[in-house]
Design a protein around this motif. Structure first.
Motif, mmCIF file in Angstrom:
data_model
loop_
_atom_site.group_PDB
_atom_site.id
_atom_site.type_symbol
_atom_site.label_atom_id
_atom_site.label_comp_id
_atom_site.label_asym_id
_atom_site.label_seq_id
_atom_site.Cartn_x
_atom_site.Cartn_y
_atom_site.Cartn_z
ATOM 1 N N ALA A 157 2.070 -11.663 -5.268
ATOM 2 C CA ALA A 157 0.780 -10.905 -4.961
ATOM 3 C C ALA A 157 1.161 -10.693 -3.571
ATOM 4 C CB ALA A 157 -0.223 -11.917 -5.164
ATOM 5 N N MET A 158 1.654 -11.502 -2.916
ATOM 6 C CA MET A 158 2.351 -10.541 -1.005
ATOM 7 C C MET A 158 3.289 -9.544 -1.463
ATOM 8 S SD MET A 158 3.951 -13.094 1.355
ATOM 9 C CE MET A 158 4.630 -11.963 3.041
ATOM 10 N N SER A 159 4.165 -9.291 -2.368
ATOM 11 C CA SER A 159 4.986 -8.819 -2.896
ATOM 12 C C SER A 159 4.381 -7.161 -2.632
ATOM 13 C CB SER A 159 6.060 -8.676 -3.958
ATOM 14 O OG SER A 159 6.785 -9.381 -2.650
ATOM 15 N N VAL A 160 3.179 -7.206 -3.676
ATOM 16 C CA VAL A 160 2.615 -6.137 -4.779
ATOM 17 C C VAL A 160 1.374 -5.592 -3.243
ATOM 18 C CG1 VAL A 160 0.726 -5.575 -5.685
ATOM 19 C CG2 VAL A 160 2.227 -6.601 -7.018
ATOM 20 N N ALA A 161 0.930 -6.722 -2.389
ATOM 21 C CA ALA A 161 0.074 -6.089 -1.505
ATOM 22 C C ALA A 161 1.531 -5.606 -0.167
ATOM 23 C CB ALA A 161 -0.489 -7.678 -0.562
ATOM 24 N N SER A 162 2.268 -6.274 -0.237
ATOM 25 C CA SER A 162 2.819 -4.877 0.536
ATOM 26 C C SER A 162 3.440 -3.169 0.417
ATOM 27 C CB SER A 162 4.490 -5.053 1.063
ATOM 28 O OG SER A 162 4.253 -6.825 1.552
ATOM 29 N N ALA A 163 3.547 -3.429 -0.990
ATOM 30 C CA ALA A 163 4.349 -2.049 -1.626
ATOM 31 C C ALA A 163 2.495 -0.950 -1.624
ATOM 32 C CB ALA A 163 4.341 -2.164 -3.063
ATOM 33 N N ALA A 164 1.276 -1.913 -1.546
ATOM 34 C CA ALA A 164 0.107 -1.604 -1.044
ATOM 35 C C ALA A 164 0.009 -0.711 0.119
ATOM 36 C CB ALA A 164 -0.548 -2.399 -1.636
ATOM 37 N N GLY A 165 0.096 -1.515 0.715
ATOM 38 C CA GLY A 165 0.506 -1.750 2.414
ATOM 39 C C GLY A 165 1.923 0.060 3.175
ATOM 40 N N ALA A 166 2.822 -0.485 2.066
ATOM 41 C CA ALA A 166 3.540 1.115 2.292
ATOM 42 C C ALA A 166 2.974 2.170 1.772
ATOM 43 C CB ALA A 166 4.858 0.403 1.888
ATOM 44 N N PHE A 167 2.392 2.341 0.691
ATOM 45 C CA PHE A 167 1.460 3.253 0.118
ATOM 46 C C PHE A 167 0.803 4.227 1.106
ATOM 47 C CE2 PHE A 167 -1.884 5.876 -2.299
ATOM 48 C CZ PHE A 167 -0.945 6.669 -2.986
ATOM 49 N N VAL A 168 0.088 3.186 1.457
ATOM 50 C CA VAL A 168 -1.435 3.797 2.645
ATOM 51 C C VAL A 168 -0.838 3.981 4.421
ATOM 52 C CG1 VAL A 168 -3.418 3.098 3.808
ATOM 53 C CG2 VAL A 168 -3.086 1.818 1.166
ATOM 54 N N TYR A 169 -0.173 3.300 4.420
ATOM 55 C CA TYR A 169 1.067 3.699 5.757
ATOM 56 C C TYR A 169 1.456 5.196 5.679
ATOM 57 C CZ TYR A 169 3.400 3.425 10.061
ATOM 58 O OH TYR A 169 3.466 3.741 11.599
ATOM 59 N N GLY A 170 1.897 5.574 4.544
ATOM 60 C CA GLY A 170 2.431 7.008 4.221
ATOM 61 C C GLY A 170 1.017 7.814 3.790
ATOM 62 N N LEU A 171 0.386 7.221 3.755
ATOM 63 C CA LEU A 171 -0.821 8.865 3.491
ATOM 64 C C LEU A 171 -1.722 9.934 4.913
ATOM 65 C CD1 LEU A 171 -2.826 6.505 1.124
ATOM 66 C CD2 LEU A 171 -1.606 8.643 0.386
#
Length: 421
Positions: free
Chosen positions: A252-266
């Protein structure tokens, strides 16, 4: 800002090569433990092999990264990946060998491809328009966290369901396949026109040394990940929660990290990179502190997810900071030094937690690790702030956080501050 600028056939090819190069790295520590756990003293030997692997990464990344030639990086990257594949193949094929032999193979598997993450990251940003570097690095982070989310389950399923040697042999095949993929990508990336000999030796060391605050903060960011990974099983036992929940919680922590990376690039974000990094690291520290204090699994899961969400942003600000402070010819070497620094941070925090666990509760060990992380973060922020006060000499590399760099403070009128990357 849009991810459309980074979608191309060459970037897709790069992603396939990166998965082949990084999946073995993500699988390595757990695969080494499973490889020898049935032997007498197997868990201790597995820990020693994992330590030899990490030491190989820490030693190999700066040494090999500094030797990368921007214009002809492919042979260097290929040689390192071949060496890593040989190390993994040796571990899988000779699993019954004496411990020192296995440790030598583990060291080779870690050291050989240690410059590949930095080289591949630099190559990726050369494949996209300059203003899309943030999105490219966000895409890389999403891919990395996805790999780390899948790897533990893959290792466990193969080692327990088929054969403990199979994960190591699969790692060798994956890494070898990434070598083939390199020939479908450019041979290198553009530098800044300096002579190759000038880029080596003491001059390059001086250039890389300017980014020391970034390396310190990078080490701090992975220190928190070490806490989450290494102390979580003991913390679950302390809370009376099944240790089997450690895997899903870390996923769950890794999935949240991937989501955070996506949001950061938006979108673009306000403030200097050093300020963003400080805020994100403080938020991560609070989240990991909550993990140590919350008694129930749902609350711990939420805190770990928050830590992962913020961690990806913190890692991205560190990579962008290196692009700001280092000239193009030194970027791959700088990323490699960062790779070694974060590995050292992981090892230092893990060692601290391991030393405290026999004498203190797991929650106390986590809080001590958070304190170490905050200390490293403060030192890195102080270094960046101090460098930012110094005006750059004519023609010199801009100091960390300087507004004239590619990732300076937001420009008036709300325009994208990262457009010049």
């Amino acid at each position: 800002m849009s991810y459309r600028d980074v979608v191309s056939r060459r970037v897709l090819t790069w992603a396939l090569v990166a998965v082949g190069a990084r999946m073995p790295v993500a699988m390595a520590p757990l695969a080494l433990v499973f490889l020898v756990r049935e032997r007498p003293g197997g868990y201790s030997l597995g820990a020693a092999l994992a330590a030899a692997y990490v030491i190989g990464e820490i030693v190999g990344a700066p040494v090999l990264g500094m030797r990368l030639d921007p214009a002809r990086a492919r042979p260097h990257l290929a040689a390192g990946l071949v060496a890593g594949a040989a190390g993994f193949a040796g571990l899988g094929a000779l699993s019954g060998a004496p411990g020192p032999v296995l440790a030598a193979f583990a060291f080779l598997a870690g050291a050989g491809p240690a410059a590949a993450p930095g080289g591949l990251r630099t190559l990726l940003t050369s494949l996209v328009p300059g203003h899309a570097a943030t999105q490219a690095l966000s895409l890389e982070s999403m891919l990395t966290f996805g790999v780390w989310a899948v790897s533990p389950a893959a290792v466990t399923g193969l080692a327990l369901g088929v054969d403990a040697r199979l994960p190591l042999l699969l790692q060798a095949v994956l890494m070898a396949s990434s070598v083939v993929g390199l020939w479908f990508l450019p041979a290198g990336w553009a530098a800044d026109g300096r002579d190759g000999q000038e880029e080596r030796g003491a001059s390059r060391l001086r250039v890389l040394a300017r980014a020391w605050p970034v390396y310190v903060t990078g080490a701090a960011s992975l220190s928190l990940l070490a806490l989450a990974e290494l102390v979580l099983p003991a913390l679950l036992e302390q809370r009376g929660i099944g240790v089997g929940w450690a895997g899903p919680l870390l996923t769950a922590m890794s999935v949240a990290s991937a989501a955070g990376a996506f949001v950061y690039g938006l979108r673009s974000w306000p403030g200097r990179l050093s300020t963003r990094s400080l805020v994100l690291m403080a938020g991560m520290s609070v989240a990991v502190t909550l993990v140590a204090l919350i008694p129930a699994a749902p609350g711990m899961a939420a805190a770990l997810a928050l830590a992962g969400l913020l961690q990806s942003g913190a890692m991205l600000t560190r990579n962008l900071s290196l692009r700001e402070v280092l000239p193009p010819h030194a970027l791959a070497a700088g990323y490699s030094v960062m790779y070694a620094a974060v590995g050292a941070g992981y090892a230092a925090t893990g060692s601290l937690a391991g030393a405290l666990l026999p004498h203190a509760a797991p929650s106390t060990a986590i809080l001590a690790g958070v304190a170490l992380t905050l200390l490293l973060t403060s030192v890195g922020w102080w270094g960046e702030t101090r460098a930012g006060r110094s005006a750059p000499d004519a023609g010199a590399v801009l100091p960390l956080g300087a507004a004239g760099g590619p990732e300076g403070a937001p420009v008036r009128g709300g325009r994208d501050p990262e457009r010049r990357l």
